[in-house]
Enzyme design. Structure first.
Site, PDB file in Angstrom:
ATOM      1  N   CYS A   1       0.526  -1.386   0.155  1.00 39.44           N
ATOM      2  CA  CYS A   1      -0.012  -0.172  -0.095  1.00 39.44           C
ATOM      3  C   CYS A   1       0.769   1.013  -0.063  1.00 39.44           C
ATOM      4  O   CYS A   1       0.488   2.394   0.187  1.00 39.44           O
ATOM      5  CB  CYS A   1      -0.773  -0.067   1.183  1.00 39.44           C
ATOM      6  SG  CYS A   1      -1.963  -1.560   1.786  1.00 39.44           S
TER       7      CYS A   1
ATOM      8  N   GLY B   1      -5.641  -7.198  -3.741  1.00 36.64           N
ATOM      9  CA  GLY B   1      -4.416  -5.805  -4.334  1.00 36.64           C
ATOM     10  C   GLY B   1      -4.782  -6.137  -2.545  1.00 36.64           C
ATOM     11  O   GLY B   1      -4.613  -6.058  -1.075  1.00 36.64           O
ATOM     12  N   CYS B   2      -4.199  -3.820  -2.292  1.00 30.56           N
ATOM     13  CA  CYS B   2      -4.218  -3.606  -0.416  1.00 30.56           C
ATOM     14  C   CYS B   2      -5.516  -3.932  -0.151  1.00 30.56           C
ATOM     15  O   CYS B   2      -6.087  -3.591  -0.057  1.00 30.56           O
ATOM     16  CB  CYS B   2      -3.105  -2.449  -0.900  1.00 30.56           C
ATOM     17  SG  CYS B   2      -3.963  -1.287   0.585  1.00 30.56           S
ATOM     18  N   PHE B   3      -5.288  -4.208   1.143  1.00 30.11           N
ATOM     19  CA  PHE B   3      -6.202  -5.033   2.052  1.00 30.11           C
ATOM     20  C   PHE B   3      -6.896  -3.819   2.446  1.00 30.11           C
ATOM     21  O   PHE B   3      -8.132  -3.581   2.947  1.00 30.11           O
ATOM     22  CB  PHE B   3      -6.248  -5.312   3.327  1.00 30.11           C
ATOM     23  CG  PHE B   3      -4.943  -5.529   3.504  1.00 30.11           C
ATOM     24  CD1 PHE B   3      -4.566  -4.348   4.372  1.00 30.11           C
ATOM     25  CD2 PHE B   3      -4.146  -6.788   4.510  1.00 30.11           C
ATOM     26  CE1 PHE B   3      -3.278  -4.164   5.131  1.00 30.11           C
ATOM     27  CE2 PHE B   3      -3.299  -6.284   5.078  1.00 30.11           C
ATOM     28  CZ  PHE B   3      -2.192  -5.300   5.613  1.00 30.11           C
ATOM     29  N   TRP B   4      -6.498  -2.296   2.774  1.00 25.67           N
ATOM     30  CA  TRP B   4      -7.272  -1.345   3.214  1.00 25.67           C
ATOM     31  C   TRP B   4      -8.470  -0.680   2.266  1.00 25.67           C
ATOM     32  O   TRP B   4      -9.335  -0.459   2.871  1.00 25.67           O
ATOM     33  CB  TRP B   4      -6.095   0.005   3.069  1.00 25.67           C
ATOM     34  CG  TRP B   4      -4.787   0.348   4.440  1.00 25.67           C
ATOM     35  CD1 TRP B   4      -4.986  -0.540   5.257  1.00 25.67           C
ATOM     36  CD2 TRP B   4      -4.360   0.550   4.013  1.00 25.67           C
ATOM     37  NE1 TRP B   4      -3.318  -0.692   5.662  1.00 25.67           N
ATOM     38  CE2 TRP B   4      -2.727   0.528   4.309  1.00 25.67           C
ATOM     39  CE3 TRP B   4      -3.189   1.960   2.668  1.00 25.67           C
ATOM     40  CZ2 TRP B   4      -1.857   1.110   4.840  1.00 25.67           C
ATOM     41  CZ3 TRP B   4      -1.991   2.476   3.355  1.00 25.67           C
ATOM     42  CH2 TRP B   4      -1.441   2.187   4.589  1.00 25.67           C
TER      43      TRP B   4
END
Length: 226
Positions: A19, A53-56
């Site tokens: 991220c 992708g980015c877990f955020w």
């Protein structure tokens, strides 16, 4: 702010970190087709895992989805010993960044979660990357946790392949369930806690906005905190 500073420091130390990579190109929003096979999961809360992708951003979108009671960022697969942000983001482990989503199928069905996922979260034509992030730990994967979810996911991917909405082949895979390790506390509800973080503003706020625009009946303004 100390935790964010520590995160940035970790990114600098370990290179192409989760991220934190620079922007390359805007992510495309596609209104994915409605499912032909409707999930029939009965009553009671259900759980599924999504890697995109980015877990955020994955967590942020599902936390704004009606019917979702919990969205937990974490690491799917790999070992407990290596389920650590610094190690996973370095690309040396067998984990993927993922989010465990618990939902009420009376409010939002699994097939509707799939539609949201491919409309505003993940590009199904990308392998080992999403958005600005590169590496196998950012691969887009569906991890069904029941036979019904697996059947619905398989039918939905088949429909995406026939839809013609993407010019490149659909490569998102359906993976067997492995151990899910919750990520560190500072990753949970990251978008809600850090709304002005450059990555959140650039990559994840647009995803939540797209959810609201495309699926207003499933959008909720109040962020669902874990």
């Amino acid at each position: 702010m100390r935790k964010v500073a520590a995160l940035v420091a970790a990114a600098a130390l370990f290179g192409a970190s989760a991220c934190q990579q620079p922007a390359f190109a805007a992510e495309r929003v596609v209104e994915a087709p409605a499912a032909s096979r409707i999930a029939k999961e009965g009553s009671g809360l259900k759980t599924a895992i999504f890697a995109g992708g980015c877990f955020w951003g994955v967590e942020a979108v599902f936390s704004h989805t009606k019917g979702v009671t919990s969205a937990v960022s974490g690491y799917h697969g790999g070992t407990r010993r290596q389920a650590d942000y610094k190690l996973v983001s370095s690309g040396i482990t067998d984990h993927v960044e993922a989010v465990k989503v618990t939902y009420d199928p009376r409010v939002v069905r699994y097939d509707e979660l799939l539609r949201i996922f491919f409309s505003v979260i993940a590009d199904p034509t990308l392998k080992d990357r999403q958005g600005p992030d590169r590496g196998a730990h950012y691969n887009a994967e569906l991890v069904p946790l029941s036979a019904e979810q697996r059947a619905v996911a398989s039918a939905y991917l088949s429909k995406l392949k026939k839809s013609g909405l993407w010019s490149r082949p659909i490569v998102t895979s359906i993976e067997p369930a492995k151990t899910f390790y919750p990520a560190e506390t500072y990753h949970q509800d990251f978008a809600a806690k850090n709304p002005r973080h450059p990555y959140i503003v650039r990559w994840d706020v647009p995803k939540v906005s797209a959810l609201k625009r495309l699926y207003p009946s499933l959008y909720r303004a109040k962020f669902r905190r874990n």
